[in-house]
Design a protein around this motif. Structure first.
Motif, PDB file in Angstrom:
ATOM      1  N   GLU A 106       0.827  -1.206   0.000  1.00 49.23           N
ATOM      2  CA  GLU A 106       0.000   0.000   0.000  1.00 49.23           C
ATOM      3  C   GLU A 106       0.862   1.258   0.000  1.00 49.23           C
ATOM      4  O   GLU A 106       0.536   2.263  -0.657  1.00 49.23           O
ATOM      5  CB  GLU A 106      -0.933  -0.021   1.207  1.00 49.23           C
ATOM      6  CG  GLU A 106      -2.018  -1.097   1.085  1.00 49.23           C
ATOM      7  CD  GLU A 106      -2.844  -1.250   2.358  1.00 49.23           C
ATOM      8  OE1 GLU A 106      -2.302  -0.963   3.439  1.00 49.23           O
ATOM      9  OE2 GLU A 106      -4.000  -1.676   2.255  1.00 49.23           O
ATOM     10  N   ASP A 154      -8.213  10.725  -4.070  1.00 49.97           N
ATOM     11  CA  ASP A 154      -9.185   9.804  -3.463  1.00 49.97           C
ATOM     12  C   ASP A 154      -8.518   8.458  -3.193  1.00 49.97           C
ATOM     13  O   ASP A 154      -8.742   7.826  -2.144  1.00 49.97           O
ATOM     14  CB  ASP A 154     -10.379   9.614  -4.404  1.00 49.97           C
ATOM     15  CG  ASP A 154     -11.336  10.803  -4.372  1.00 49.97           C
ATOM     16  OD1 ASP A 154     -11.225  11.601  -3.402  1.00 49.97           O
ATOM     17  OD2 ASP A 154     -12.157  10.908  -5.287  1.00 49.97           O
ATOM     18  N   GLN A 155      -7.668   8.025  -4.166  1.00 47.24           N
ATOM     19  CA  GLN A 155      -6.934   6.779  -3.975  1.00 47.24           C
ATOM     20  C   GLN A 155      -5.969   6.878  -2.791  1.00 47.24           C
ATOM     21  O   GLN A 155      -5.848   5.945  -1.995  1.00 47.24           O
ATOM     22  CB  GLN A 155      -6.151   6.415  -5.241  1.00 47.24           C
ATOM     23  CG  GLN A 155      -7.038   6.020  -6.409  1.00 47.24           C
ATOM     24  CD  GLN A 155      -6.226   5.774  -7.673  1.00 47.24           C
ATOM     25  OE1 GLN A 155      -5.000   5.695  -7.628  1.00 47.24           O
ATOM     26  NE2 GLN A 155      -6.922   5.671  -8.804  1.00 47.24           N
ATOM     27  N   SER A 192      -7.889   6.680   0.323  1.00 49.03           N
ATOM     28  CA  SER A 192      -8.308   5.283   0.534  1.00 49.03           C
ATOM     29  C   SER A 192      -7.142   4.432   1.048  1.00 49.03           C
ATOM     30  O   SER A 192      -7.313   3.598   1.947  1.00 49.03           O
ATOM     31  CB  SER A 192      -8.854   4.709  -0.776  1.00 49.03           C
ATOM     32  OG  SER A 192      -9.192   3.345  -0.628  1.00 49.03           O
ATOM     33  N   ASN A 249      -4.583   5.521   2.679  1.00 49.24           N
ATOM     34  CA  ASN A 249      -4.341   5.927   4.071  1.00 49.24           C
ATOM     35  C   ASN A 249      -5.313   5.244   5.026  1.00 49.24           C
ATOM     36  O   ASN A 249      -4.946   4.818   6.120  1.00 49.24           O
ATOM     37  CB  ASN A 249      -4.453   7.447   4.203  1.00 49.24           C
ATOM     38  CG  ASN A 249      -3.241   8.163   3.630  1.00 49.24           C
ATOM     39  OD1 ASN A 249      -2.195   7.541   3.457  1.00 49.24           O
ATOM     40  ND2 ASN A 249      -3.389   9.449   3.331  1.00 49.24           N
ATOM     41  N   GLN A 250      -6.576   5.180   4.594  1.00 47.56           N
ATOM     42  CA  GLN A 250      -7.584   4.539   5.447  1.00 47.56           C
ATOM     43  C   GLN A 250      -7.267   3.040   5.624  1.00 47.56           C
ATOM     44  O   GLN A 250      -7.421   2.492   6.716  1.00 47.56           O
ATOM     45  CB  GLN A 250      -8.967   4.716   4.831  1.00 47.56           C
ATOM     46  CG  GLN A 250      -9.487   6.159   4.891  1.00 47.56           C
ATOM     47  CD  GLN A 250     -10.776   6.344   4.147  1.00 47.56           C
ATOM     48  OE1 GLN A 250     -11.215   5.452   3.388  1.00 47.56           O
ATOM     49  NE2 GLN A 250     -11.427   7.505   4.341  1.00 47.56           N
ATOM     50  N   SER A 251      -6.820   2.384   4.531  1.00 49.33           N
ATOM     51  CA  SER A 251      -6.466   0.963   4.611  1.00 49.33           C
ATOM     52  C   SER A 251      -5.267   0.748   5.543  1.00 49.33           C
ATOM     53  O   SER A 251      -5.279  -0.163   6.381  1.00 49.33           O
ATOM     54  CB  SER A 251      -6.148   0.434   3.215  1.00 49.33           C
ATOM     55  OG  SER A 251      -5.729  -0.922   3.281  1.00 49.33           O
ATOM     56  N   GLU A 296      -4.859  14.656   3.599  1.00 50.47           N
ATOM     57  CA  GLU A 296      -6.234  15.133   3.720  1.00 50.47           C
ATOM     58  C   GLU A 296      -6.320  16.627   3.436  1.00 50.47           C
ATOM     59  O   GLU A 296      -7.259  17.101   2.764  1.00 50.47           O
ATOM     60  CB  GLU A 296      -6.741  14.830   5.138  1.00 50.47           C
ATOM     61  CG  GLU A 296      -8.213  15.140   5.350  1.00 50.47           C
ATOM     62  CD  GLU A 296      -9.123  14.210   4.549  1.00 50.47           C
ATOM     63  OE1 GLU A 296     -10.216  14.641   4.140  1.00 50.47           O
ATOM     64  OE2 GLU A 296      -8.742  13.016   4.330  1.00 50.47           O
ATOM     65  N   ASN A 300      -6.007  17.210  -0.227  1.00 51.30           N
ATOM     66  CA  ASN A 300      -7.246  16.772  -0.863  1.00 51.30           C
ATOM     67  C   ASN A 300      -8.318  17.849  -0.718  1.00 51.30           C
ATOM     68  O   ASN A 300      -9.084  18.125  -1.659  1.00 51.30           O
ATOM     69  CB  ASN A 300      -7.708  15.466  -0.245  1.00 51.30           C
ATOM     70  CG  ASN A 300      -8.920  14.891  -0.971  1.00 51.30           C
ATOM     71  OD1 ASN A 300      -8.872  14.658  -2.178  1.00 51.30           O
ATOM     72  ND2 ASN A 300     -10.014  14.700  -0.231  1.00 51.30           N
TER      73      ASN A 300
END
Length: 664
Positions: free
Chosen positions: A43, A98-99, A102, A104-106, A141, A144
């Motif tokens: 990731e 957005d990727q 995502s 980062n969230q994963s 963030e 973004n």
């Protein structure tokens, strides 16, 4: 005592447990950590690639804005194309961030999951990594949000915003680099430590296996040396258990091996003793008696018997038995036809059988006469071993016990070994016994031919002698207690008590009427003549290493001695007179009293009994007179019997009974 089998099982169980725990830890703990840790690297790589790609989009947008806000005039068609390029790159930039959000969230989810594995914090301190990642996530963030704000600003007014965006974008490179460097550092710590865990597990298992192998090797070496030394001694025909090197029994199995070797020695010693018996004995009675002495404790046996198969008559005949309890009912001479006994099956199968309970077997076969007699004797279980020569069943060897369930497969193995050793000699001793029985019968016939009036006398007095001898079995007084061999000798040799008469002149032996003193002196020499004949015969049989005719000599020599010492030829008195001679003396006189002679009439049964009692303590042994009185009914049965009219039948029956301890 510890068991090496249980110890090995325990160690193997420990190994299995260690492996199981290691597999469980690996599958449900280490492997998930490593998988998530490796996935996090993927990731981060994806984050880096996306981040790099976003730089182009920002630069294109910056270029478009610069052209639009410049003083140069742009033709409408080109303006439309560059605005479309701006919008397309803007959309791609939104998608890329957005990727990144995502990703980062994963990664944040992975870090949250890893917090549940407390072991990970034992290996590494990744709190700094978490803080670095949070900083990266916050800056991502923020960028973004800046990108999303551009959607509300026209292209002509985006110049400053894009410049600021590009600046923020470049500032993201440092926290991303920090995160990746920290990740690489932590990975360099996690992987080796997990490998160390695996190595430690393997080392522990190796140590356990090595210790086990060393222990087994030590025990095996000790046991093998013990077995080798033991069998080396055994091979030298030294069967003394005390000569076996002692095995240090640390484990139960070593003790069992020691006991097994002791059993082999004891068994070989036992077989050797049997071989000694069969090499020195030529009479079946003695072999069976000595065999009982050997096996009574080993097999807990109270009786041993032997029976022979008569294929011509299709029957099985009991020959001899030795026992250590009261009287037997199933004795020598007991005969059963093939179709009336289960022993016939053994003739076909040639396999031993065990009867665990005589009572239960009798309940199944109530018609069996032999089972009835054994049950009445008190026998509870028995084992029957076929005696086989040249693949033919010669007879059977019976082992009997007063306890139920006394025999097992090990007993059978022992019994088969015994039968193997004695089968041939039993056949030979049986023939030997027949030979001596025939010789005895010949001697008796010699006397009968010289003295016609005493023909049936020797038959009856032999029966009388037998009755008294049988009554002495298990007598309380050791001076009178006899065994079956003694009874057998009485039966065989009482009939030749007057063998010396063949040396008496006819004018004296066959003289009608009373003898003169001189003639009486000549007649009295028959006892020494008989002893001399039998002594010469005995000397010729020394090759057999046994006094076959010792009892016969005692009977012939001393049956005219008196309890008070006034008899002839030696004037012996009391217990100095051999027991066999004292027994035959009573039987001889009693039959002489009840029989008619040329020089006298017969005396009635009761009067003869009275005369015998009057001679108690003077002519006769008082103890034997008491035995005589206790057996009067048996004497009367013989006195009134007509068995003696067929002498061939009588002698055959005598042979079958000649080793019976308790004929009933």
């Amino acid at each position: 005592m510890k068991s090496i089998r249980r110890l090995v099982a325990l160690i193997v169980t420990a190994i299995i447990c260690v492996l199981t725990i290691a597999l469980l830890i690996n599958n449900y703990y280490l492997r998930p950590i490593l998988i998530q840790w490796v996935d996090m690297n993927k990731e981060l790589l994806g984050f880096s690639e996306t981040y790099i790609e976003a730089d182009l989009n920002i630069r294109v947008m910056d270029n478009v804005v610069s052209q639009v806000t410049s003083t140069q005039i742009i033709e409408p068609g080109r303006l439309i194309r560059i605005k479309d390029a701006h919008n397309e790159n803007y959309q791609n930039l939104v998608l890329k961030f957005d990727q990144l959000i995502s990703i980062n969230q994963s990664i944040n989810g992975t870090l949250t999951s890893l917090e549940g594995y407390s072991l990970l914090s034992f290996f590494i301190n990744y709190d700094n990594f978490v803080n670095l990642f949070k900083n990266l996530a916050e800056k991502t963030e923020a960028i973004n949000n800046s990108i999303l704000d551009l959607s509300d600003i026209s292209i002509t007014d985006q110049k400053l915003s894009i410049v600021e965006l590009h600046k923020e974008y470049k500032e993201l490179r440092a926290p991303l680099s920090d995160v990746r460097l920290k990740y690489g550092e932590l990975t360099g710590q996690v992987i080796p430590k997990f490998i160390n865990i695996l190595n430690i597990t393997l080392i522990v298992l190796f140590v356990i296996v090595t210790v086990l192998a060393s222990l087994l090797n030590k025990v095996a070496g000790r046991v093998l040396r013990y077995i080798f030394d033991s069998f080396k001694i055994l091979n030298s025909n030294n069967y003394n258990v005390n000569n076996i090197p002692r095995l240090k029994s640390t484990f139960e199995e070593e003790k069992l091996i020691g006991e097994f070797v002791d059993d082999i020695f004891n068994e070989r010693l036992f077989i050797n003793k049997i071989k000694e018996i069969v090499s020195t004995e030529y009479i079946i009675d003695n072999i069976i008696e000595k065999l009982l002495v050997l096996v009574k404790d080993i097999l807990n046996t109270d009786r041993i018997g032997v029976a022979f198969v008569d294929y011509k008559k299709q029957s099985i005949i009991a020959e001899h038995g030795a026992f250590n309890y009261g009287k037997v009912l199933l004795g020598p001479g007991f005969e059963v036809e093939f179709h009336k006994t289960g022993l016939t099956k053994l003739i076909d199968t040639k396999k031993p059988i065990i009867t665990m309970s005589i009572q239960n077997e009798l309940a199944k076969r109530p018609e069996s006469e032999s089972l009835k007699l054994l049950n009445q004797e008190g026998i509870k279980s028995n084992m029957i071993i076929p005696l086989i020569i040249n693949n033919v069943v010669l007879g059977f060897l019976f082992f009997s016990s007063v306890e139920e369930n006394n025999y097992n497969s090990k007993s059978v193995q022992f019994g088969v070994k015994i039968s193997t050793e004695i089968s041939n000699i039993l056949d030979k001793t049986y023939l030997t016994k027949k030979m001596f029985s025939t010789a005895t019968r010949t001697f008796a016939n010699l006397v009968e031919k010289r003295d016609n009036e005493t023909g049936n006398h020797i038959l009856r007095m032999t029966q009388y002698s037998r009755i008294i001898a049988e009554e002495l079995i298990n007598h309380l007084d050791s001076n009178y207690r006899v065994n079956e061999s003694f009874v057998s000798d009485i039966i065989n040799y009482a009939s030749i008590h007057d063998i010396g008469k063949i040396g008496i002149p006819d004018e004296v032996l066959k003289k009608p009427g009373r003898l003169t003193n001189e003639e009486r002196t000549i007649m009295q020499t028959h006892s020494t003549i008989g002893a001399s004949i039998l002594t010469d015969l005995e000397q010729s049989l020394k090759i057999f290493n046994r006094d076959f005719y010792r009892t016969a000599i005692d009977i012939a020599h001393f049956h005219h001695e008196r309890w008070d010492g006034k008899g002839y030829p030696e004037g012996l008195s009391g217990l100095h007179i051999p027991l066999a001679a004292r027994i035959v003396s009573i039987a001889d006189v009693f039959d002489a009293l009840t029989s008619r002679r040329v020089y006298k009439d017969s005396i009635g049964f009761e009067e003869s009994v009275k005369i015998i009692n009057e001679g108690s303590g003077t002519q006769f042994d008082p103890q034997l007179v008491r035995v005589f009185n206790n057996a009067l009914q048996k004497f009367k049965d013989v006195y009134e019997s007509d068995i003696f009219t067929n002498k061939d039948y009588y002698y055959e029956k005598q042979f079958r009974l000649s080793n019976n301890k308790a004929y009933t």
